[in-house]
Motif scaffolding. Structure first.
Motif, PDB file in Angstrom:
ATOM      1  N   ASP A 138      41.806  43.825  44.735  1.00  0.00           N
ATOM      2  CA  ASP A 138      42.443  44.800  43.846  1.00  0.00           C
ATOM      3  C   ASP A 138      41.949  44.681  42.407  1.00  0.00           C
ATOM      4  N   VAL A 139      40.686  44.308  42.257  1.00  0.00           N
ATOM      5  CA  VAL A 139      40.052  44.302  40.939  1.00  0.00           C
ATOM      6  C   VAL A 139      39.547  45.715  40.655  1.00  0.00           C
ATOM      7  N   ASN A 140      39.704  46.150  39.435  1.00  0.00           N
ATOM      8  CA  ASN A 140      39.236  47.470  39.007  1.00  0.00           C
ATOM      9  C   ASN A 140      37.754  47.661  39.366  1.00  0.00           C
ATOM     10  N   TYR A 141      37.400  48.852  39.889  1.00  0.00           N
ATOM     11  CA  TYR A 141      36.038  49.102  40.364  1.00  0.00           C
ATOM     12  C   TYR A 141      34.989  48.895  39.262  1.00  0.00           C
ATOM     13  N   LYS A 142      35.268  49.428  38.063  1.00  0.00           N
ATOM     14  CA  LYS A 142      34.299  49.292  36.971  1.00  0.00           C
ATOM     15  C   LYS A 142      34.082  47.824  36.610  1.00  0.00           C
ATOM     16  N   ILE A 143      35.165  47.041  36.642  1.00  0.00           N
ATOM     17  CA  ILE A 143      35.059  45.613  36.321  1.00  0.00           C
ATOM     18  C   ILE A 143      34.258  44.895  37.398  1.00  0.00           C
ATOM     19  N   ALA A 144      34.537  45.208  38.668  1.00  0.00           N
ATOM     20  CA  ALA A 144      33.811  44.580  39.775  1.00  0.00           C
ATOM     21  C   ALA A 144      32.319  44.913  39.708  1.00  0.00           C
ATOM     22  N   LYS A 145      32.001  46.170  39.403  1.00  0.00           N
ATOM     23  CA  LYS A 145      30.600  46.614  39.316  1.00  0.00           C
ATOM     24  C   LYS A 145      29.892  45.922  38.149  1.00  0.00           C
ATOM     25  N   SER A 146      30.554  45.896  36.990  1.00  0.00           N
ATOM     26  CA  SER A 146      29.970  45.251  35.815  1.00  0.00           C
ATOM     27  C   SER A 146      29.761  43.757  36.055  1.00  0.00           C
ATOM     28  N   PHE A 147      30.733  43.137  36.712  1.00  0.00           N
ATOM     29  CA  PHE A 147      30.671  41.704  37.002  1.00  0.00           C
ATOM     30  C   PHE A 147      29.442  41.380  37.851  1.00  0.00           C
ATOM     31  N   THR A 148      29.256  42.114  38.936  1.00  0.00           N
ATOM     32  CA  THR A 148      28.136  41.829  39.839  1.00  0.00           C
ATOM     33  C   THR A 148      26.784  42.133  39.186  1.00  0.00           C
ATOM     34  N   GLU A 149      26.753  43.102  38.289  1.00  0.00           N
ATOM     35  CA  GLU A 149      25.505  43.401  37.589  1.00  0.00           C
ATOM     36  C   GLU A 149      25.098  42.248  36.677  1.00  0.00           C
ATOM     37  N   VAL A 150      26.096  41.680  35.987  1.00  0.00           N
ATOM     38  CA  VAL A 150      25.823  40.535  35.101  1.00  0.00           C
ATOM     39  C   VAL A 150      25.358  39.335  35.923  1.00  0.00           C
ATOM     40  N   VAL A 151      26.029  39.087  37.044  1.00  0.00           N
ATOM     41  CA  VAL A 151      25.654  37.966  37.914  1.00  0.00           C
ATOM     42  C   VAL A 151      24.232  38.157  38.453  1.00  0.00           C
TER      43      VAL A 151
END
Length: 444
Positions: free
Chosen positions: A42-55
């Protein structure tokens, strides 16, 4: 805590197992699963997408050492980014002002009143504060009584006014009373609603304007996931609060609120509630929480909890009794009470690296000690102090009195004897060789 997220992240890292190096292809496959795990949490989609891009960017930019496997490197990068996502470092509550005024905000049912009591106890014992709790929830039935019961349990006075339905007047009068009585901390518990409404927002904004608090803390139920994050944003837009409190974190298997809320409101998570007991309050440490999410345990927090219950004088007395082989069932019972004060037993065990996964399908009840306590309480004072006199007749009587059976009584006495022998070995130095062996094993 966060069991579901931990399992899914663990599965995603297995995609890199056996890989000789990090490539754009295997990183993409792994991070696709990481993003899915975050969305399921239940993490916000934009946050999840941004997170994986940084990783991904950091993973592809890493030169993997020969001694480090790609999977291990990915775990390290994800761990660091999870900690950053949750704020990076812990942030203390602002205790400036005399008195320090802390305003509590949140929806009804979030645990706001209970947390007010927990915070008063925490700041009283940890920071030497002399607190006053203020009952400004004039709408919810029994809210004032609930705060008074909490105040009695922690020996903290509660300010309330019978018949006065104006929270602004009550809060102002409470601060005046605190100044007159030398209380240097005022915690104002305000009213909540089942949902955000304009009337509630106007009221709490009026309280804020009237008392000019040093700190505004927003309390939210972590188990509500994205709803918690959305509610936090609406409150922050109106109140500009200073920090977030996540309650009921011990029951949260997903972790969406903990992972998303900092990015959305740009305010730190300052405390987390991990149970119903008044001691079940922890300062929020992002790095330690990242450890727990990835199944690495949290030994530092476990040691800190143990130290909170540690009584130096009692420990010295216990040391002397152990040396003289006088450790009794009364001492055994005292140790159990200290362990129980540390919090939820399964949560404590999960702080030990590797134990969280091992205990995944095992239910450890908070009443796990009740049979032991019942057996000890069924002993006479003489039997507790002199376990050697516990013959068959006495054991049968104890079993009948405690509602257990003779096998359980015998098992406890055996465990007690083994514990006493081991503790005596360590305390007298006879366990030196054993400790040295354990040290050698750890160094290997």
């Amino acid at each position: 805590m966060f069991e579901s997220l931990n399992e899914k992240l663990e599965r995603s890292f297995k995609l890199l197992k056996g890989q000789g190096k990090i490539t754009e292809i295997n990183v993409a496959e792994t991070l696709k699963e990481v993003r899915r795990a975050l969305l399921d949490a239940d993490v916000n989609y934009k946050i999840a997408k941004s997170f994986t891009e940084v990783v991904k960017e950091k993973a592809l930019g890493q030169d993997v050492l020969n001694a480090v496997k790609p999977g291990q490197m990915m775990v390290k990068i994800v761990h660091d980014e999870l900690a950053t996502l949750m704020g990076g470092t812990s942030v203390d509550v602002n205790l400036q002002g005399n008195p320090t005024v802390i305003l509590m905000a949140g929806l009804q049912g979030s645990g706001k009143t209970t947390f007010s009591g927990k915070l008063a106890k925490f700041l009283k014992s940890k920071k030497g504060k002399n607190p006053l709790l203020v009952a400004c929830d004039v709408y919810r039935p029994a809210a004032i009584d609930q705060l008074k019961v909490l105040g009695e349990q922690i020996n903290v006075p509660v300010y309330s006014e019978v018949g006065n339905m104006n929270p602004v007047e009550i809060a102002k009068a409470a601060i005046k009373s605190a100044k007159a009585n030398g209380q240097n901390l005022v915690i104002v518990d305000t009213a909540g609603r089942l949902a955000i409404d304009e009337e509630m927002m106007k009221e709490i904004a009026a309280v804020k304007a009237a008392i000019n608090p040093n700190e505004i803390l927003f309390v939210v139920d972590s188990m509500t996931g994205q709803d918690a994050v959305n509610t936090a944003k609406e409150f922050n837009d109106r109140l500009d609060f200073d920090g977030v409190i996540l309650t009921k974190l011990d029951g949260d298997t997903r972790g969406g609120a903990a992972l998303s809320i900092r990015s959305v409101v740009n305010k730190p998570i300052k405390f987390v509630g991990t149970g119903e007991k008044l001691e079940a309050l922890d300062v929020f440490h992002p790095e330690r929480m990242a450890d727990r999410i990835l199944g690495m345990g949290d030994i530092v927090s476990l040691v800190e909890r143990a130290q909170e219950q540690f009584d130096a004088d009692q420990a010295r007395q216990l040391q002397k009794k152990l040396a003289k082989n006088q450790f009794s069932f009364n001492d055994f019972l005292s140790q159990i009470q200290q362990i129980k004060k540390m919090g939820n037993l399964k949560d404590l065990a999960a702080m030990i690296p590797g134990m969280g996964k091992a205990l995944k399908d095992i239910d450890i009840d908070d009443d796990a000690f009740k049979h032991i306590e019942a057996i000890i309480h069924s002993m006479t004072p003489d039997e507790r102090e002199n376990p050697a006199i516990l013959n068959g007749t006495r054991r049968k009587r104890i079993a009948d009195g405690s509602g257990t059976n003779i096998q359980e009584v015998n098992r406890l006495i055996k465990q007690f004897d083994d514990t006493r022998k081991m503790m005596r070995m360590v305390s007298t130095g006879k366990g030196k060789n054993m400790r040295g062996l354990m040290g050698n094993m750890r160094r290997r």
